[in-house]
Design an enzyme around this catalytic site. Structure first.
Site, PDB file in Angstrom:
ATOM      1  N   TYR A  53      -1.597  -7.056  16.369  1.00 29.72           N
ATOM      2  CA  TYR A  53      -2.734  -7.568  15.259  1.00 29.72           C
ATOM      3  C   TYR A  53      -4.041  -7.053  15.880  1.00 29.72           C
ATOM      4  O   TYR A  53      -4.303  -7.193  17.254  1.00 29.72           O
ATOM      5  CB  TYR A  53      -2.948  -8.971  15.323  1.00 29.72           C
ATOM      6  CG  TYR A  53      -2.422  -9.448  13.905  1.00 29.72           C
ATOM      7  CD1 TYR A  53      -3.420  -9.074  12.846  1.00 29.72           C
ATOM      8  CD2 TYR A  53      -1.542 -10.250  13.476  1.00 29.72           C
ATOM      9  CE1 TYR A  53      -3.193  -9.574  11.545  1.00 29.72           C
ATOM     10  CE2 TYR A  53      -1.050 -10.635  12.124  1.00 29.72           C
ATOM     11  CZ  TYR A  53      -2.215 -10.315  11.354  1.00 29.72           C
ATOM     12  OH  TYR A  53      -2.098 -10.728   9.866  1.00 29.72           O
TER      13      TYR A  53
ATOM     14  N   GLU B  31      -7.696  -7.340  13.980  1.00 28.67           N
ATOM     15  CA  GLU B  31      -8.635  -7.511  13.334  1.00 28.67           C
ATOM     16  C   GLU B  31      -9.921  -7.485  14.067  1.00 28.67           C
ATOM     17  O   GLU B  31     -10.191  -7.797  15.194  1.00 28.67           O
ATOM     18  CB  GLU B  31      -8.591  -9.205  12.678  1.00 28.67           C
ATOM     19  CG  GLU B  31      -7.576  -9.183  11.555  1.00 28.67           C
ATOM     20  CD  GLU B  31      -7.668 -10.853  11.243  1.00 28.67           C
ATOM     21  OE1 GLU B  31      -8.582 -11.657  11.537  1.00 28.67           O
ATOM     22  OE2 GLU B  31      -7.083 -10.899  10.314  1.00 28.67           O
TER      23      GLU B  31
ATOM     24  N   ASP C  47     -14.679  10.456  -4.701  1.00 30.24           N
ATOM     25  CA  ASP C  47     -13.224   9.879  -4.320  1.00 30.24           C
ATOM     26  C   ASP C  47     -12.615  11.112  -4.482  1.00 30.24           C
ATOM     27  O   ASP C  47     -12.359  11.884  -5.396  1.00 30.24           O
ATOM     28  CB  ASP C  47     -12.936   9.055  -5.719  1.00 30.24           C
ATOM     29  CG  ASP C  47     -11.293   8.509  -5.321  1.00 30.24           C
ATOM     30  OD1 ASP C  47     -10.611   9.065  -4.549  1.00 30.24           O
ATOM     31  OD2 ASP C  47     -10.969   7.476  -5.942  1.00 30.24           O
TER      32      ASP C  47
ATOM     33  N   THR D 204      -7.677   8.891  -0.343  1.00 27.42           N
ATOM     34  CA  THR D 204      -6.351   8.332   0.588  1.00 27.42           C
ATOM     35  C   THR D 204      -6.127   9.356   1.528  1.00 27.42           C
ATOM     36  O   THR D 204      -6.614  10.500   1.483  1.00 27.42           O
ATOM     37  CB  THR D 204      -5.353   8.125  -0.680  1.00 27.42           C
ATOM     38  OG1 THR D 204      -5.347   9.661  -1.302  1.00 27.42           O
ATOM     39  CG2 THR D 204      -5.316   7.035  -1.570  1.00 27.42           C
TER      40      THR D 204
ATOM     41  N   LYS E 257      -2.077  12.485   0.159  1.00 24.63           N
ATOM     42  CA  LYS E 257      -1.817  13.504  -0.905  1.00 24.63           C
ATOM     43  C   LYS E 257      -1.918  14.681  -0.425  1.00 24.63           C
ATOM     44  O   LYS E 257      -1.101  14.990   0.488  1.00 24.63           O
ATOM     45  CB  LYS E 257      -2.798  13.190  -1.950  1.00 24.63           C
ATOM     46  CG  LYS E 257      -2.640  11.978  -2.525  1.00 24.63           C
ATOM     47  CD  LYS E 257      -3.739  11.597  -3.829  1.00 24.63           C
ATOM     48  CE  LYS E 257      -3.371  10.440  -4.548  1.00 24.63           C
ATOM     49  NZ  LYS E 257      -3.897   9.009  -4.079  1.00 24.63           N
TER      50      LYS E 257
ATOM     51  N   ARG F 291       0.776   6.962   4.128  1.00 20.67           N
ATOM     52  CA  ARG F 291       0.093   6.380   2.808  1.00 20.67           C
ATOM     53  C   ARG F 291      -1.076   5.174   3.427  1.00 20.67           C
ATOM     54  O   ARG F 291      -0.789   4.222   4.142  1.00 20.67           O
ATOM     55  CB  ARG F 291       0.954   5.328   2.284  1.00 20.67           C
ATOM     56  CG  ARG F 291       2.294   6.007   1.666  1.00 20.67           C
ATOM     57  CD  ARG F 291       3.008   5.368   0.706  1.00 20.67           C
ATOM     58  NE  ARG F 291       2.142   5.272  -0.609  1.00 20.67           N
ATOM     59  CZ  ARG F 291       2.076   6.245  -1.355  1.00 20.67           C
ATOM     60  NH1 ARG F 291       3.005   7.393  -1.257  1.00 20.67           N
ATOM     61  NH2 ARG F 291       1.532   6.257  -2.506  1.00 20.67           N
TER      62      ARG F 291
HETATM   63  N1  DSN Z   1      -1.317   7.230  -8.255  1.00 24.69           N
HETATM   64  C1  DSN Z   1      -2.366   8.150  -7.653  1.00 24.69           C
HETATM   65  C2  DSN Z   1      -2.010   9.395  -8.334  1.00 24.69           C
HETATM   66  O1  DSN Z   1      -0.822   9.747  -8.405  1.00 24.69           O
HETATM   67  O2  DSN Z   1      -2.909  10.158  -8.530  1.00 24.69           O
HETATM   68  C3  DSN Z   1      -3.704   7.656  -8.170  1.00 24.69           C
HETATM   69  O3  DSN Z   1      -3.833   6.032  -7.620  1.00 24.69           O
END
Ligand code: DSN
Length: 428
Positions: free
Chosen positions: A63, A65, A209, A235, A238, A244
């Site tokens: 943990y 925080e 974004d 994120t 990707k 993730r």
């Molecule tokens: N689910 C993501 C995507 O596939 O683009 C976006 O949140």
């Protein structure tokens, strides 16, 4: 429960298999599925074995925080260094003054941005979800559109490109506190400089974004938003090919507001095993071979788009500049969902998607969304894209005709090619 292929699975996770054979079999079945299929969902990828290992470490047990040097729990001798490493690498890879690597995923990262720069009821602006935006850019069913007043822009009907005239007009009329650019189904380069000018004119905080294109930005295959925007949200799983998770990056002046919004504003303890895996992914993304990867993703997408156009497919905006292609199947007379399910049976994994100005419903829309990050990670190149387009063409036609034999034949051909290009981190 019947688990597909359970009896044939090689056991790669002995402790899990001993403790929970049912769950181990499901993991094995997923490994097999990811190895055998052609994965074209543009927001997915294959992480490296190193990223996979880091995300399964005992850092999970801790943990933490707070932030490095300012925690609410003791015993942070190693965790502080792990997080500091991830932060330093994020700053170096993206050329930013500040990075927060704690957001659990993209949606909480974007909610933290709202918390940092707006009050409930304030106006926020983003691209409409059915136009290619994201739920968390102020869309009505998301908390960002319910607790804030979301105003939404779109793409031009004639070009499929972001309507910058509409963006300017809306921004100056509505004076949003925050403007988001970027989205989930945008096949073209985002003009960050133009958004920057509009946001400055409107007095708004501009957020890029870059969840979909982070790996392309890191690898120099898409222009960086950094000189033009206040905040970068992304994120990490990707095109960036990490675990993730998510990151928020900014100039130093916004560091405090963003950090406070993530913790204690929105989250509790960071997922330290994910932070470690983000650090590993960023080390990979900072290396020279990642540049080649990012450029290969774009070259593959361009080649695939050209092959699809040759076969008569209608692509939103006519093609792609990045990793993603949005196919409008209206003229094929096959709804997106039916096509996506048929492609899945053919071993080609895509998602159904709205197209701009869609006349169908989001859960049963007119398009499918595909992309090249995963197939590029497996080593497929531009020379394979005619074959990929051909499979898509055959499967979509078979979907319309109810021809399951063709779908089975394509599935076998896909599995044969994929066997020659082993998936990183998965059994051969
Ligand atoms: N689910 C993501 C995507 O596939 O683009 C976006 O949140």
């Amino acid at each position: 429960m019947t688990i597909p292929y359970a009896e044939q699975l090689p056991v790669r996770h002995p402790a899990l298999a001993a403790a929970d054979p049912e769950l181990a079999a499901l993991v094995g079945a997923e490994e097999r599925l990811q190895a055998e299929t052609l994965r074209l969902i543009p927001s997915e990828n294959y992480v490296s074995p190193a990223v996979l290992e880091a995300s399964g470490t005992v850092l999970q047990n801790k943990y933490s925080e707070g932030y490095p040097g300012r925690r609410y729990y003791e015993g942070q001798q190693n965790i502080d260094l792990v997080e500091a490493l991830a932060v330093e690498r994020a700053k170096a890879v993206f050329g930013v003054e500040h990075a927060n690597v704690q957001p659990y995923s993209g949606s909480p990262a974007n909610l933290a941005v709202h918390l940092a720069f707006a009050e409930p009821g304030d106006t926020v602006m983003g691209m409409a979800l059915p136009m290619g935006g994201h739920l968390t850019h102020g869309w009505g069913v998301s908390v960002t559109g319910r607790w804030f007043r979301g105003v939404q822009y779109g793409v031009r009907r004639d070009t499929g490109l972001v309507d910058l005239d509409q963006v300017r007009e809306l921004a100056l009329r509505e004076r949003p506190k925050v403007i988001f650019c970027g989205g989930t189904a945008l096949p073209r380069t985002i003009d960050f400089a133009a958004f920057g000018e509009i946001a400055r004119e409107a007095g708004a905080v501009l957020v890029a974004d870059i969840a979909h294109i982070a790996g392309l930005v890191a690898g120099g295959a898409h222009p960086s938003p950094v000189p033009h925007v206040d905040v970068v949200s992304t994120t990490t799983h990707k095109t960036l090919r990490g675990p993730r998770g998510a990151m928020l990056m900014s100039r130093g002046e916004h560091a405090k507001a963003l950090d406070k919004a993530v913790f204690p504003g929105l989250q509790g303890g960071p997922h330290n095993q994910t932070t470690a895996a983000i650090a590993v992914a960023l080390r990979e993304a900072g290396g020279p071979s990642f540049r080649d990867y990012a450029h290969a993703v774009v070259a593959n997408a361009r080649a695939l788009a050209e092959e699809l156009v040759v076969r008569g497919f209608d692509l939103v905006s006519g093609g792609t500049d990045n990793h993603l292609i949005l196919i409008d199947l209206t003229a094929n007379d096959v709804p997106g969902k039916i096509a996506a399910k048929a492609l899945d049976r053919a071993g080609i994994v895509v998602n159904h998607n709205t197209v701009p100005y869609d006349t169908r419903k989001p859960f049963d829309p007119s398009g499918i969304r595909i992309g090249t990050p995963s197939l590029t990670s497996r080593g497929l190149g531009t020379a394979h894209m005619a074959q990929v387009a051909d499979w898509i063409d055959r499967a979509v036609k078979a979907a319309g005709a109810g021809d399951e034999d063709t779908l089975r034949a394509v599935r076998a051909e896909v599995a044969e090619l994929m066997a020659a290009f082993p998936a990183p981190g998965l059994p051969v």
